[in-house]
Design an enzyme around this catalytic site. Sequence first.
Site, PDB file in Angstrom:
ATOM      1  N   ARG A 188       0.840  -1.211   0.000  1.00  0.00           N
ATOM      2  CA  ARG A 188       0.000   0.000   0.000  1.00  0.00           C
ATOM      3  C   ARG A 188       0.871   1.256   0.000  1.00  0.00           C
ATOM      4  NH1 ARG A 188      -4.637   2.810  -1.068  1.00  0.00           N
ATOM      5  NH2 ARG A 188      -5.474   3.940   0.716  1.00  0.00           N
ATOM      6  N   CYS A 191     -19.544  -0.343   7.902  1.00  0.00           N
ATOM      7  CA  CYS A 191     -20.103   0.569   8.907  1.00  0.00           C
ATOM      8  C   CYS A 191     -21.482   0.132   9.382  1.00  0.00           C
ATOM      9  CB  CYS A 191     -20.156   1.995   8.352  1.00  0.00           C
ATOM     10  SG  CYS A 191     -18.538   2.700   8.001  1.00  0.00           S
ATOM     11  N   ARG A 202     -15.691  -5.058   1.172  1.00  0.00           N
ATOM     12  CA  ARG A 202     -15.687  -5.626   2.523  1.00  0.00           C
ATOM     13  C   ARG A 202     -17.123  -5.778   3.026  1.00  0.00           C
ATOM     14  NH1 ARG A 202     -12.273  -1.407   5.787  1.00  0.00           N
ATOM     15  NH2 ARG A 202     -13.609  -0.064   4.508  1.00  0.00           N
TER      16      ARG A 202
END
Length: 423
Positions: free
Chosen positions: A38, A259, A330
């Site tokens: 990353r 979330c 995700r």
Amino acid sequence: MSKVTNLAIIGLGYVGLPLAVEFGKKREVIGYDINSGRIKELQSSIDNTLEVSELDLQTSKNLSFTSNLEDLLAINTFIISVPTPIDENKCPDLGPLKSASSAIGSILKKGDIVIYESTVYPGATEEVCVPILEEESNLKFNEDFFVGYSPERINPGDKKHRVPDIVKIVSASNEETANEINTLYSEIISAGTYLASSIKVAEAAKVIENTQRDVNIGLVNELAMIFSKLGIDTEEVLKAAETKWNFLPFYPGLVGGHCIGVDPYYLTHKAQSLGYEPEIILAGRRINDSMSSFVIERLFEEFANKNILVKNSRVLIMGLSFKENCPDTRNTKVIDLVKKLTDNGVKVDVYDPWVDEKEVSKQYNMSLINYPKDNHYEAVIVAVAHKQFIDMGGNQISKFGKSESLIFDLKHVLERKYSDLRL
């Protein structure tokens, strides 16, 4: 206590990177991530989350990146923004948060400030993270070092509500630190800040934001199930209800992501540890988690009505990410559709121009198609409202289906005349 003289952002995902870029416009800042791959991408001005543009990375001259913890030895203020997922039992997984606390604790100095942005249950910062910082550093909390909590409010894929445009909740372990942190965030937050009375209040405020949305969507999902049995179009009901000024416009759908589909479990976990069994919150979670089964049941019912055999039928799923115009897969609930279809002998193709196929292969051990074939499928499920699908329109999407086929529009992307089924 020292002032904030230099800054590091720990964790450079959907939350940390946009924050680092904004601070990089105002001051020297180091972005740290344990993923060296990353870091290499970011050093080449590549952000695979698509939250930050190549130009932003190229022009952020005050921002540097590293995966070497020793590069942070001179830093006196750390902002930790690592993921807080749930495990297979839907319990909080604080592993990344604990690891980040341990790493920063190992280099913590007297006078340093550690600010957490990760979503947690009320009390987690002081009950879980602070002891780790103390143990690793051999320093005393609120005497030698200080802690703050300022919950993230990032909305992946949203190009309108960016970091500076969203009011920032700020809290800390004492008043002086709170003022320091408030001043720090005020450098980049044009929408202003809100100083909470305590860290626990700030933690609770964050976790109920998504819990409230989850419960509201759960209600509308249940209404959609009821209206389906009544033969009523849910969207038409909601549009009629919205004519009253105080009706809240929530729409049915799959509730995934990092979330809304996760945060309520943090609050219910804490409640249960205190001997309280949440009812409404968990009911909303159960309903939302059951929506993929409802979608498949309706699809197979319509197959039966059209004399389409389920086994060996071909179904195209359009969209895999957890939300529109975003590559984040995700906790996407679209994967539940894929599994339920394949378990019933259906041949499934998934098309999503936003997501990274290598990531999908690593996460879910599946491949994507480059583009759907015309006249190839018994059913097309529009699962995500990507801009490309909206632009494509019902006329083109309907061509993917065979002469005897159906379209299930989960997101109300298409004109009504092209949709055989909708939530």
